[in-house]
Write a protein that holds these residues in place. Structure first.
Motif, PDB file in Angstrom:
ATOM      1  N   ARG A 270      -3.671  -1.224  -1.200  1.00 42.49           N
ATOM      2  CA  ARG A 270      -2.573  -1.480  -0.532  1.00 42.49           C
ATOM      3  C   ARG A 270      -1.252  -0.593  -1.207  1.00 42.49           C
ATOM      4  O   ARG A 270      -0.964  -0.969  -2.214  1.00 42.49           O
ATOM      5  CB  ARG A 270      -2.038  -3.060  -0.606  1.00 42.49           C
ATOM      6  CG  ARG A 270      -3.440  -3.846  -0.028  1.00 42.49           C
ATOM      7  CD  ARG A 270      -2.884  -5.150   0.055  1.00 42.49           C
ATOM      8  NE  ARG A 270      -1.587  -5.427   0.487  1.00 42.49           N
ATOM      9  CZ  ARG A 270      -1.110  -6.660   0.191  1.00 42.49           C
ATOM     10  NH1 ARG A 270      -1.590  -7.761  -0.693  1.00 42.49           N
ATOM     11  NH2 ARG A 270       0.269  -6.857   0.643  1.00 42.49           N
ATOM     12  N   THR A 271      -0.529   0.146  -0.383  1.00 38.87           N
ATOM     13  CA  THR A 271       0.358   0.930  -0.878  1.00 38.87           C
ATOM     14  C   THR A 271       1.632   0.368  -1.183  1.00 38.87           C
ATOM     15  O   THR A 271       2.493   1.005  -1.849  1.00 38.87           O
ATOM     16  CB  THR A 271       0.697   2.313  -0.052  1.00 38.87           C
ATOM     17  OG1 THR A 271       0.973   2.066   1.141  1.00 38.87           O
ATOM     18  CG2 THR A 271      -0.543   3.147  -0.094  1.00 38.87           C
ATOM     19  N   GLU A 272       1.679  -0.830  -0.512  1.00 36.09           N
ATOM     20  CA  GLU A 272       2.960  -1.554  -0.575  1.00 36.09           C
ATOM     21  C   GLU A 272       3.353  -2.018  -2.157  1.00 36.09           C
ATOM     22  O   GLU A 272       4.572  -1.728  -2.601  1.00 36.09           O
ATOM     23  CB  GLU A 272       3.131  -3.084   0.181  1.00 36.09           C
ATOM     24  CG  GLU A 272       2.919  -2.707   1.740  1.00 36.09           C
ATOM     25  CD  GLU A 272       1.041  -2.766   1.816  1.00 36.09           C
ATOM     26  OE1 GLU A 272       0.938  -4.092   2.041  1.00 36.09           O
ATOM     27  OE2 GLU A 272       0.541  -2.077   1.843  1.00 36.09           O
ATOM     28  N   ARG A 273       2.345  -2.518  -2.798  1.00 40.33           N
ATOM     29  CA  ARG A 273       2.482  -2.468  -4.148  1.00 40.33           C
ATOM     30  C   ARG A 273       3.221  -1.361  -5.035  1.00 40.33           C
ATOM     31  O   ARG A 273       3.880  -1.472  -6.002  1.00 40.33           O
ATOM     32  CB  ARG A 273       1.252  -3.273  -4.779  1.00 40.33           C
ATOM     33  CG  ARG A 273       0.885  -4.514  -4.234  1.00 40.33           C
ATOM     34  CD  ARG A 273      -0.434  -4.956  -4.840  1.00 40.33           C
ATOM     35  NE  ARG A 273      -0.211  -5.426  -6.393  1.00 40.33           N
ATOM     36  CZ  ARG A 273      -1.457  -5.562  -7.101  1.00 40.33           C
ATOM     37  NH1 ARG A 273      -2.517  -5.743  -6.363  1.00 40.33           N
ATOM     38  NH2 ARG A 273      -1.145  -5.933  -8.413  1.00 40.33           N
TER      39      ARG A 273
ATOM     40  N   VAL B 223       4.793   1.470  -3.936  1.00 40.18           N
ATOM     41  CA  VAL B 223       6.229   1.724  -3.494  1.00 40.18           C
ATOM     42  C   VAL B 223       7.153   0.739  -4.199  1.00 40.18           C
ATOM     43  O   VAL B 223       7.986   1.216  -4.540  1.00 40.18           O
ATOM     44  CB  VAL B 223       6.257   1.285  -1.827  1.00 40.18           C
ATOM     45  CG1 VAL B 223       7.796   1.531  -1.614  1.00 40.18           C
ATOM     46  CG2 VAL B 223       5.421   2.483  -1.242  1.00 40.18           C
ATOM     47  N   ALA B 224       6.594  -0.438  -4.299  1.00 39.86           N
ATOM     48  CA  ALA B 224       7.548  -1.745  -4.938  1.00 39.86           C
ATOM     49  C   ALA B 224       7.821  -1.162  -6.455  1.00 39.86           C
ATOM     50  O   ALA B 224       9.010  -1.522  -7.004  1.00 39.86           O
ATOM     51  CB  ALA B 224       7.198  -3.036  -4.929  1.00 39.86           C
TER      52      ALA B 224
ATOM     53  N   GLU C 275       7.124   6.613  -0.320  1.00 35.31           N
ATOM     54  CA  GLU C 275       5.688   6.463   0.530  1.00 35.31           C
ATOM     55  C   GLU C 275       4.866   7.557   0.316  1.00 35.31           C
ATOM     56  O   GLU C 275       3.388   7.123   0.080  1.00 35.31           O
ATOM     57  CB  GLU C 275       6.254   6.408   2.151  1.00 35.31           C
ATOM     58  CG  GLU C 275       7.009   5.127   2.494  1.00 35.31           C
ATOM     59  CD  GLU C 275       8.425   5.001   1.865  1.00 35.31           C
ATOM     60  OE1 GLU C 275       9.011   4.047   1.809  1.00 35.31           O
ATOM     61  OE2 GLU C 275       8.783   6.192   1.496  1.00 35.31           O
TER      62      GLU C 275
END
Length: 312
Positions: free
Chosen positions: A190-193, A195-196, A222
């Motif tokens: 999961r790339t959201e982690r 990015v954060a 991103e």
């Protein structure tokens, strides 16, 4: 050459090598410059040299400036595939580390920024920031006026400060936490982690596993997250390229937290981080074997901690 002259040179070798490394960004080139200096020292009329330390510093500085000015060096670095040679924490070539300026001057991020300076600006900046030479001595080393030395240092400092990404100092415990969190995010799918974990203006540079003809550059969170996720996604092709399934270790490289991928006791890749306010401000991925040669020499004599993960 008598033993006293050899001993005098050897007593200065470490300092001279760390100066040459900061000026050239390459341990191999720094070693060559110091060897050239030794030949100059051997051939010199040493009885007429009143201040050997100053003489050695002046000559090695100008040898490095000449290398930076050479057509071959300009061509290699202008080709867009150049990154500094990373050094493992404890390498004597990293040199003086008593002040923040000394430690920062050897970080991969600052070594890359120094590529944008002229050879004389770079030399003046390193001599002042990392070795605390007064402008009068710097002027003598470089054959310029004292006011010119001040101007070169001022311009270099202004450019590096304006373009620097991340300047937080990180201890071993913090480095481990950052790398563990980063790897967990990179391998989560999961790339959201990821990015954060990145600053809003984060950047990434990679030599494309040592295969790219030009550096791969990424400049949005991103895109960086996607690149990192793809890089850490296991595939048979990557295992063949690496020579096996790598174990990932935490390390300090040029004073910055880093993850090292090792196969059979050999480092096959390194990703170093610059940190700002607890987040990753820049990443530098290096996998070209020639850039990892000295780091691997140190790694073979190093007792690494247990790997964070061996699943790849």
């Amino acid at each position: 050459m008598d033993s006293a002259a050899i001993d005098r040179f050897e007593a200065s070798r470490g300092r001279l090598a760390s100066l040459a490394y900061r000026l050239l960004g390459s341990a191999a080139d720094a070693e060559d410059a110091v060897q050239d200096l030794f030949l100059r020292w051997q051939a010199a009329d040493r009885e007429r040299i009143e201040a050997p330390e100053a003489w050695l510093t002046k000559v090695v500085t100008n040898l490095c400036v000449d290398r930076l000015r050479s057509a071959q060096t300009r061509h290699e670095r202008a080709a867009g595939a150049w990154l500094p040679e990373p050094l493992l924490e404890g390498d004597p070539m990293l040199g003086p580390a008593e002040t923040f300026e000394q430690r920062e001057s050897v970080s991969l991020a600052v070594l890359i920024l120094m590529e944008r300076l002229s050879p004389v600006e770079r030399a003046a900046y390193v001599l002042r920031e990392a070795f605390s030479y007064p402008h009068a001595e710097i002027a003598g080393f470089l054959g310029i006026s004292e006011s010119a030395s001040q101007q070169h240092v001022h311009r270099a400092r202004r450019r590096i400060t304006a373009e620097r990404r991340g300047s937080d100092e990180v201890d071993a415990a913090s480095a481990r936490r950052i790398v563990e969190e980063f790897l967990a995010a990179a391998t989560s799918g999961r790339t959201e982690r990821l990015v954060a974990m990145l600053t809003a203006d984060a950047t990434a540079l990679s030599d494309g596993y040592g295969l790219a003809r030009r550096l791969l550059r990424y400049s949005t969170r991103e895109r960086i997250a996607a690149y990192v996720r793809a890089g850490f996604r296991p595939t048979p092709a990557k295992r063949r390229l690496a020579g096996g399934s790598p174990a990932f270790h935490v390390a300090l490289v040029n004073g910055s937290p880093a993850v090292l991928a090792a196969v059979g006791g050999r480092v096959v890749g390194a990703v170093a981080f610059a940190i700002s306010n607890g987040k990753v401000a820049s990443l530098h991925g290096i996998a070209a074997a020639e850039r990892l040669a000295r780091l691997n020499e140190a790694w073979r004599q190093h007792e690494p901690d247990a790997p964070i993960t061996t699943a790849w």
